[in-house]
Design a protein around this motif. Structure first.
Motif, PDB file in Angstrom:
ATOM      1  N   HIS A 139      17.295 -49.575  -4.335  1.00 59.53           N
ATOM      2  CA  HIS A 139      15.956 -50.393  -4.235  1.00 59.53           C
ATOM      3  C   HIS A 139      15.545 -51.048  -5.194  1.00 59.53           C
ATOM      4  O   HIS A 139      14.552 -52.001  -5.148  1.00 59.53           O
ATOM      5  N   LEU A 167       4.961 -56.799   1.736  1.00 56.89           N
ATOM      6  CA  LEU A 167       6.177 -56.405   1.001  1.00 56.89           C
ATOM      7  C   LEU A 167       5.847 -55.290   0.140  1.00 56.89           C
ATOM      8  O   LEU A 167       6.810 -54.257   0.049  1.00 56.89           O
ATOM      9  N   TRP A 226       5.973 -52.002   2.218  1.00 59.86           N
ATOM     10  CA  TRP A 226       7.373 -51.678   2.450  1.00 59.86           C
ATOM     11  C   TRP A 226       8.104 -50.951   1.527  1.00 59.86           C
ATOM     12  O   TRP A 226       8.832 -50.153   1.542  1.00 59.86           O
ATOM     13  N   SER A 261       6.977 -47.404   0.975  1.00 64.23           N
ATOM     14  CA  SER A 261       7.508 -46.670   2.004  1.00 64.23           C
ATOM     15  C   SER A 261       9.071 -46.007   1.815  1.00 64.23           C
ATOM     16  O   SER A 261       9.401 -45.241   2.438  1.00 64.23           O
TER      17      SER A 261
END
Length: 179
Positions: A43, A150, A153, A156
């Motif tokens: 990520h 964003l 998210w 998270s």
């Protein structure tokens, strides 16, 4: 006027972020040399792209749509400056353990000083504040909404990955009294 101010503010923040990346790289090298490893690699490029596109979007929204400086600019700029002071406090508190990546050094004691005495992830709170306050400063409501969402998210995904690694490989559970 707003166009010039946003260009100056973004330029200063970009220089600040580049300095932070130099510090992060130095810390990363030290940590890896001492047995650390990165968590959440998949990520990280998405997060970097999100942050870079935030500044581009903010600049374009202000310049193309000719957004004015907010009537609350003094308060918003004050919040932003406070966030910068808190950001430096986070970096200083974590010292050689601070990084933009999630790099875990197994067996180390988790830092519980500075803002980390009260909040587990103060830097993420600061980033969330910046992603909201900077666009609001320039009446860039699209950037404020889109990048706040964003970021929620992203956090998270990022926070659970970081917490899992810290719980498994450090004294994080004991330091923060977690189950």
């Amino acid at each position: 006027m707003s166009k010039m101010i946003v260009a100056i503010v973004i330029s200063i923040i970009v220089v600040q972020r580049l300095i932070e990346l130099i510090i992060a790289k130095r810390n990363e090298k030290w940590m890896l040399k001492n047995g650390a490893f990165e968590v959440g690699k998949s990520h990280y490029p998405v997060m970097v792209a999100m942050h870079v596109s935030f500044f581009v979007t903010l600049f374009l929204e202000v310049t193309i749509l000719d957004r004015p400086l907010s009537s609350l600019w003094i308060a918003l700029f004050g919040i932003f400056l406070l966030a910068q002071i808190l950001r430096i406090w986070c970096l200083a508190s974590l010292g050689k353990f601070w990084n933009t990546k999630i790099i875990i050094l197994p067996g180390t004691d988790v830092v519980r000083k500075g803002p980390y005495r009260w909040v587990r992830h103060p830097n993420y709170l600061i980033v969330a504040t910046e992603l909201l306050v900077l666009p609001l400063l320039f009446s860039a409501y699209f950037a404020a909404i889109i990048y706040s969402l964003l970021n929620l998210w992203m956090l998270s995904v990022r926070i659970p990955a970081e917490e899992k690694a810290l719980k498994e490989l450090t004294n994080y559970k004991e330091k923060f009294l977690l189950e």
